[in-house]
Motif scaffolding. Structure first.
Motif, short mmCIF file in Angstrom:
data_model
loop_
_atom_site.label_atom_id
_atom_site.label_comp_id
_atom_site.label_asym_id
_atom_site.label_seq_id
_atom_site.Cartn_x
_atom_site.Cartn_y
_atom_site.Cartn_z
N THR A 27 15.07 7.73 8.87
CA THR A 27 13.73 7.52 9.50
C THR A 27 13.75 7.21 10.81
O THR A 27 14.67 6.33 11.07
N THR A 28 13.11 7.94 11.68
CA THR A 28 13.20 7.60 13.19
C THR A 28 11.82 6.90 13.58
O THR A 28 10.86 7.08 12.97
N PRO A 29 11.88 5.93 14.61
CA PRO A 29 10.55 5.28 14.74
C PRO A 29 9.33 6.08 15.03
O PRO A 29 9.36 7.24 15.63
N CYS A 30 8.25 5.63 14.65
CA CYS A 30 6.98 6.51 14.81
C CYS A 30 6.53 6.27 16.47
O CYS A 30 7.00 5.85 17.26
N GLY A 31 5.41 6.99 16.73
CA GLY A 31 5.09 7.25 18.31
C GLY A 31 4.68 5.98 18.73
O GLY A 31 5.08 5.82 19.96
N ALA B 14 10.21 -6.96 10.02
CA ALA B 14 9.77 -6.17 8.76
C ALA B 14 8.44 -5.35 8.90
O ALA B 14 7.76 -5.89 9.78
N ASN B 15 8.21 -4.26 8.26
CA ASN B 15 6.90 -3.72 8.23
C ASN B 15 5.69 -4.84 7.62
O ASN B 15 6.34 -4.98 6.48
N ILE B 16 4.69 -5.11 8.06
CA ILE B 16 3.89 -5.77 7.39
C ILE B 16 2.59 -4.99 7.24
O ILE B 16 1.87 -4.78 8.31
N GLU B 17 2.09 -4.61 6.27
CA GLU B 17 0.77 -3.86 6.05
C GLU B 17 -0.49 -4.76 5.77
O GLU B 17 -0.34 -5.88 5.75
N ASN B 18 -1.60 -4.05 5.77
CA ASN B 18 -2.82 -4.67 5.73
C ASN B 18 -3.87 -3.79 4.92
O ASN B 18 -3.60 -2.35 5.16
N TYR C 290 0.72 -1.30 0.15
CA TYR C 290 -0.18 -0.05 -0.01
C TYR C 290 0.83 1.26 -0.02
O TYR C 290 0.61 2.01 -0.62
N SER C 291 2.08 1.33 0.71
CA SER C 291 2.80 2.47 0.83
C SER C 291 3.80 2.47 0.17
O SER C 291 4.30 3.64 -0.56
N GLY C 292 4.40 1.12 -0.13
CA GLY C 292 5.48 1.08 -1.09
C GLY C 292 6.80 1.41 -0.05
O GLY C 292 7.95 1.45 -0.61
N PHE C 293 6.69 1.86 1.17
CA PHE C 293 7.67 2.28 1.81
C PHE C 293 8.30 0.98 2.82
O PHE C 293 7.45 0.56 3.62
N ARG C 294 9.18 0.50 2.41
CA ARG C 294 10.06 -0.74 3.18
C ARG C 294 10.72 -0.26 4.41
O ARG C 294 11.68 0.67 3.99
N VAL C 295 10.68 -1.00 5.38
CA VAL C 295 11.34 -0.67 6.66
C VAL C 295 11.86 -2.09 7.42
O VAL C 295 11.10 -3.11 7.07
N GLY C 296 13.17 -2.01 7.56
CA GLY C 296 13.57 -3.28 8.28
C GLY C 296 14.12 -2.90 9.72
O GLY C 296 14.63 -1.92 9.81
N SER D 160 -4.40 -1.73 10.95
CA SER D 160 -3.74 -3.43 11.33
C SER D 160 -2.00 -3.39 10.91
O SER D 160 -1.88 -4.39 11.35
N THR D 161 -1.77 -2.40 10.20
CA THR D 161 -0.18 -2.71 9.96
C THR D 161 0.70 -2.59 10.98
O THR D 161 0.30 -2.17 12.05
N ASN D 162 1.74 -3.46 10.82
CA ASN D 162 2.74 -3.63 12.14
C ASN D 162 4.00 -3.00 11.39
O ASN D 162 4.32 -3.41 10.46
N CYS D 163 4.63 -1.88 12.20
CA CYS D 163 5.87 -1.50 11.87
C CYS D 163 7.21 -2.42 11.91
O CYS D 163 6.99 -3.50 12.80
N ALA D 164 8.05 -2.26 11.32
CA ALA D 164 9.31 -3.20 11.55
C ALA D 164 9.72 -3.46 12.95
O ALA D 164 10.20 -4.35 13.18
N GLU D 165 9.84 -2.10 13.38
CA GLU D 165 10.38 -2.04 15.05
C GLU D 165 9.81 -3.13 15.80
O GLU D 165 10.17 -3.62 16.55
N ARG D 166 8.34 -2.74 15.76
CA ARG D 166 7.36 -3.84 16.67
C ARG D 166 7.62 -5.09 16.06
O ARG D 166 7.77 -6.16 17.15
N1 THU Z 1 6.72 1.99 9.28
C1 THU Z 1 7.54 1.18 10.09
O1 THU Z 1 7.60 0.14 9.68
N2 THU Z 1 8.43 1.95 10.96
C2 THU Z 1 8.40 3.28 11.41
O2 THU Z 1 8.89 3.86 12.40
C3 THU Z 1 7.62 4.27 10.33
C4 THU Z 1 6.60 3.84 9.50
C5 THU Z 1 6.02 1.75 8.12
C6 THU Z 1 4.49 1.49 8.32
C7 THU Z 1 4.04 1.38 7.07
O3 THU Z 1 4.04 0.38 6.48
C8 THU Z 1 5.04 2.32 6.25
O4 THU Z 1 6.10 2.32 7.11
C9 THU Z 1 4.39 3.75 5.90
O5 THU Z 1 3.97 4.21 6.93
#
Ligand code: THU
Length: 134
Positions: free
Chosen positions: A86-90, A42-46, A22-28, A51-57
């Motif tokens: 990129t820094t971790p989201c809230g 990794a980030n796993i979107e939905n 969906y976002s095309g934004f890949r995070v590891g 319901s998306t999970n960020c890579a950090e979590r």
């Molecule tokens: N995302 C992460 O995995 N980590 C972050 O710290 C910022 C955002 C992911 C969530 C989503 O899949 C995509 O990046 C765009 O927000």
């Protein structure tokens, strides 16, 4: 920190496993444990975006699921291929603030630039267990 290059390499490997249609934004991300394990996330979107999970979590939950706890984690890396680091989201900051040591190194990289931070810097004065008298 020691073995930073290997930690970053593993985080970039995790980025290749991102599911981000969906976002095309890949995070590891990668957690390095004191006993030498590298645990990838990794980030796993939905389609239900929330319901998306960020890579950090993904990485820190995988580490805890394997039985590791805060004291056993030596460091963590979070990487993207974005123009800027990129820094971790809230939401991830809240989670990492409880599950990592306040001074545990967090290495951030976009493959061009790398910086080191920690949860004490990323989320000062955090809400946490102490607020629940725990
Ligand atoms: N995302 C992460 O995995 N980590 C972050 O710290 C910022 C955002 C992911 C969530 C989503 O899949 C995509 O990046 C765009 O927000």
């Amino acid at each position: 920190m020691k073995d930073q290059e290997k930690l970053l390499e593993k985080a970039f490997l995790a980025l290749e496993h991102a599911y981000a249609p969906y976002s095309g934004f890949r995070v590891g991300a990668c957690v390095k444990t004191r006993d030498g394990n590298y645990i990838l996330g990794a980030n796993i979107e939905n389609a239900a975006y929330g319901s998306t999970n960020c890579a950090e979590r993904s990485a820190i939950f995988a580490a805890y699921s394997l039985g590791y706890r805060r004291e056993e984690i030596e460091g963590m890396a979070v990487v993207t291929k974005a123009e800027e680091i990129t820094t971790p989201c809230g939401a991830c900051r809240q989670v990492l603030s409880e599950l990592l040591g306040q001074e545990t190194p967090i290495i951030l990289s976009n493959g061009k630039e790398t910086m080191e931070t920690n949860m004490g810097k990323l989320l000062p004065d955090a809400f946490g267990a102490k607020d629940l008298d725990k």
